[in-house]
Design an enzyme around this catalytic site. Structure first.
Site, mmCIF file in Angstrom:
data_model
loop_
_atom_site.group_PDB
_atom_site.id
_atom_site.type_symbol
_atom_site.label_atom_id
_atom_site.label_comp_id
_atom_site.label_asym_id
_atom_site.label_seq_id
_atom_site.Cartn_x
_atom_site.Cartn_y
_atom_site.Cartn_z
ATOM 1 N N ARG A 1 0.916 -1.202 -0.054
ATOM 2 C CA ARG A 1 -0.026 -0.062 -0.027
ATOM 3 C C ARG A 1 0.869 1.181 0.019
ATOM 4 O O ARG A 1 0.457 2.405 -0.643
ATOM 5 C CB ARG A 1 -0.935 0.146 1.075
ATOM 6 C CG ARG A 1 -1.839 -0.984 1.084
ATOM 7 C CD ARG A 1 -3.211 -1.067 1.913
ATOM 8 N NE ARG A 1 -3.802 -2.469 1.816
ATOM 9 C CZ ARG A 1 -4.523 -3.173 2.494
ATOM 10 N NH1 ARG A 1 -4.864 -2.657 3.631
ATOM 11 N NH2 ARG A 1 -5.384 -4.349 2.280
ATOM 12 N N GLU B 1 -12.617 -13.926 12.255
ATOM 13 C CA GLU B 1 -12.858 -13.252 10.815
ATOM 14 C C GLU B 1 -12.694 -14.107 9.705
ATOM 15 O O GLU B 1 -11.870 -14.522 9.198
ATOM 16 C CB GLU B 1 -11.862 -12.235 10.732
ATOM 17 C CG GLU B 1 -11.836 -11.542 9.346
ATOM 18 C CD GLU B 1 -10.920 -10.255 9.030
ATOM 19 O OE1 GLU B 1 -9.862 -10.413 9.890
ATOM 20 O OE2 GLU B 1 -11.306 -9.596 8.138
ATOM 21 N N LYS C 1 -16.409 -11.127 13.065
ATOM 22 C CA LYS C 1 -15.999 -9.967 11.951
ATOM 23 C C LYS C 1 -16.368 -10.654 10.648
ATOM 24 O O LYS C 1 -15.194 -11.225 10.004
ATOM 25 C CB LYS C 1 -14.358 -9.657 12.251
ATOM 26 C CG LYS C 1 -13.946 -8.490 11.114
ATOM 27 C CD LYS C 1 -12.647 -8.074 11.607
ATOM 28 C CE LYS C 1 -11.968 -7.182 10.414
ATOM 29 N NZ LYS C 1 -10.809 -6.349 10.872
ATOM 30 N N SER D 1 -14.099 -4.462 5.821
ATOM 31 C CA SER D 1 -14.691 -3.459 4.784
ATOM 32 C C SER D 1 -14.469 -4.358 3.143
ATOM 33 O O SER D 1 -15.040 -4.080 2.380
ATOM 34 C CB SER D 1 -14.196 -1.995 4.444
ATOM 35 O OG SER D 1 -12.876 -2.151 4.630
ATOM 36 N N GLY D 2 -13.167 -4.994 3.445
ATOM 37 C CA GLY D 2 -13.060 -6.124 2.125
ATOM 38 C C GLY D 2 -12.680 -5.272 0.532
ATOM 39 O O GLY D 2 -12.693 -6.037 -0.190
ATOM 40 N N GLY D 3 -12.549 -4.287 0.613
ATOM 41 C CA GLY D 3 -12.253 -3.284 -0.738
ATOM 42 C C GLY D 3 -13.463 -2.661 -1.105
ATOM 43 O O GLY D 3 -13.333 -1.978 -2.190
ATOM 44 N N ARG E 1 -9.100 -0.671 5.354
ATOM 45 C CA ARG E 1 -8.990 0.143 4.308
ATOM 46 C C ARG E 1 -10.250 1.369 4.345
ATOM 47 O O ARG E 1 -9.959 2.612 3.868
ATOM 48 C CB ARG E 1 -9.181 -0.554 3.093
ATOM 49 C CG ARG E 1 -7.824 -0.988 2.512
ATOM 50 C CD ARG E 1 -8.137 -2.318 1.511
ATOM 51 N NE ARG E 1 -8.562 -3.365 2.126
ATOM 52 C CZ ARG E 1 -9.178 -4.511 1.394
ATOM 53 N NH1 ARG E 1 -8.711 -4.874 0.191
ATOM 54 N NH2 ARG E 1 -9.788 -5.699 2.150
HETATM 55 P P1 13P Z 1 -10.452 -4.211 5.567
HETATM 56 O O1 13P Z 1 -11.733 -3.548 6.145
HETATM 57 O O2 13P Z 1 -9.602 -3.387 4.650
HETATM 58 O O3 13P Z 1 -11.085 -5.537 4.691
HETATM 59 O O4 13P Z 1 -9.464 -5.029 6.706
HETATM 60 C C1 13P Z 1 -10.072 -5.438 7.591
HETATM 61 C C2 13P Z 1 -9.237 -6.340 8.311
HETATM 62 O O5 13P Z 1 -8.849 -6.721 9.387
HETATM 63 C C3 13P Z 1 -8.707 -7.557 7.494
HETATM 64 O O6 13P Z 1 -8.399 -8.664 8.136
#
Ligand code: 13P
Length: 349
Positions: free
Chosen positions: A33, A177, A219, A261-263, A294
């Site tokens: 990043r 998660e 999560k 958030s996943g992108g 993100r």
């Molecule tokens: P994002 O919200 O960017 O998907 O990251 C969450 C996270 O902790 C990924 O393991």
């Protein structure tokens, strides 16, 4: 293990209208990043960026807990204060990512298994002594032609459950998660089916491993169409599908669900979280919160560019996103806040 303390921590993580800030990118992910923004990929740059995040004024108004990476939990501010002390002083609960990443799953082309169980008990003990009170482990499920397989879902669900049990033994709240990835051309319906199947497997294994559901946080991903799918459903449809799935598979004993958030874009992540709370909050057995990386950090990272003179602007952007997501927890987020609030933050400086 003190079960009541675990429960208190889990409840504190999702109390009121706050949520989690994930800043636990591994060094390779963080460097990737940084490279995109022309920032040097060094330990000092990673330290400076994380100092920017944790010293953001008023962050604790919106953020209940933050997830660190092994390198970060050992780092200090420029003035010598340990990050973890600065975080606790800001009223934020420190957490730690404890998986060591998703590796290829043998015999399952295109699928991953998250590793990190070997030696985990000792690492958890050390993190607890350092001050961490919760942990995170991410399992990734790739969607594609005839995948995910049962072998991948089962292996990841079992690893999540073994991690969660070890966390609770060590006094750390496990943030569990399981992520169905957005990459691909699958429909929202396919994501819904897979998310439910995955969560069913995860809770079955959590039960077998004797995890106290009251002392954990889930999560999950939101239920979304793949990024390449032609029809991108509106915010309310996503909220309905996501809450519908979770109600079918997440036991009421779990105190909170904190989405990754996943992108997704920052604005969509806030709008979808908002729709879930606006439409369903009073009917749900668990809190519906956020645990974004993100979708909170990205604008700040883009503004910072690795330069000291941009720190204040980046902190405004970070606070703005945290504040938008706090509003989304109350079901009070509006697209107009994206303009008016950004301006407020600058004026308040
Ligand atoms: P994002 O919200 O960017 O998907 O990251 C969450 C996270 O902790 C990924 O393991």
């Amino acid at each position: 293990m003190n079960t009541q303390e675990l429960i208190n921590t889990a409840e504190a993580l999702v109390a009121g209208d706050k949520g989690l800030l994930a800043m636990d990118e591994s060094n390779p992910t963080c460097d990737k990043r940084f490279a995109k923004q022309g920032i040097p990929q060094t330990e000092e740059a990673r330290r400076a960026y994380r100092e920017l995040i944790i010293t953001t004024p008023r962050l604790g108004e919106c953020i209940s807990g933050t997830i660190l990476y092994d390198e970060t939990i050992r780092q200090r501010k420029k003035d010598g204060t340990l990050f973890i002390k600065a975080i606790i002083d800001a009223g934020i609960i420190p957490g730690i990512k404890v998986d060591i990443g998703a590796k290829d799953l043998a015999g399952h082309p295109g699928e991953k298994i998250t590793e990190g169980l070997d030696g985990l008990r000792d690492r958890l003990k050390e993190y607890f002594q350092m001050g961490a009170r919760f942990a995170k482990w991410r399992a990734v499920i790739t969607v594609g032609d005839r995948i995910p397989s049962q072998g991948c879902v089962e292996a990841n669900a079992q690893a999540l459950a073994r991690y969660a049990a070890l966390c609770q033994e060590a006094g750390l709240v496990p943030v569990v998660e399981p992520e169905v990835l957005m990459e691909g051309d699958h429909s929202l319906e396919r994501c819904r089916e897979l998310t439910e199947e995955l969560l069913r497997a995860v809770f079955a294994h959590l039960y077998v491993q004797r995890v106290t559901l009251e002392g954990m946080i889930l999560k999950p991903n939101m239920v979304l169409p793949g990024l390449l799918y032609a029809e991108q459903e509106d915010v309310d449809t996503v909220a309905d599908a996501t809450i519908g799935s979770l109600l079918r598979v997440v036991p009421a004993a779990v105190p909170g669900v904190a989405f990754l958030s996943g992108g997704q874009s920052c604005e969509l992540a806030s709008a979808r979280l908002n729709a879930m709370n606006a439409r369903f909050k009073s009917q749900l057995p668990w809190a519906v919160a956020f645990s974004f990386a993100r979708a909170i950090q990205q604008p700040a990272l883009e503004l910072w560019k690795g330069k000291d003179e941009n720190v204040v602007a980046a902190q405004h952007a970070l606070y703005h996103r945290a504040r938008c997501n706090r509003a989304a927890r109350r079901g009070e987020y509006e697209a107009a806040m994206e303009k008016t609030w950004k301006w407020d933050a600058v004026k308040a400086a």
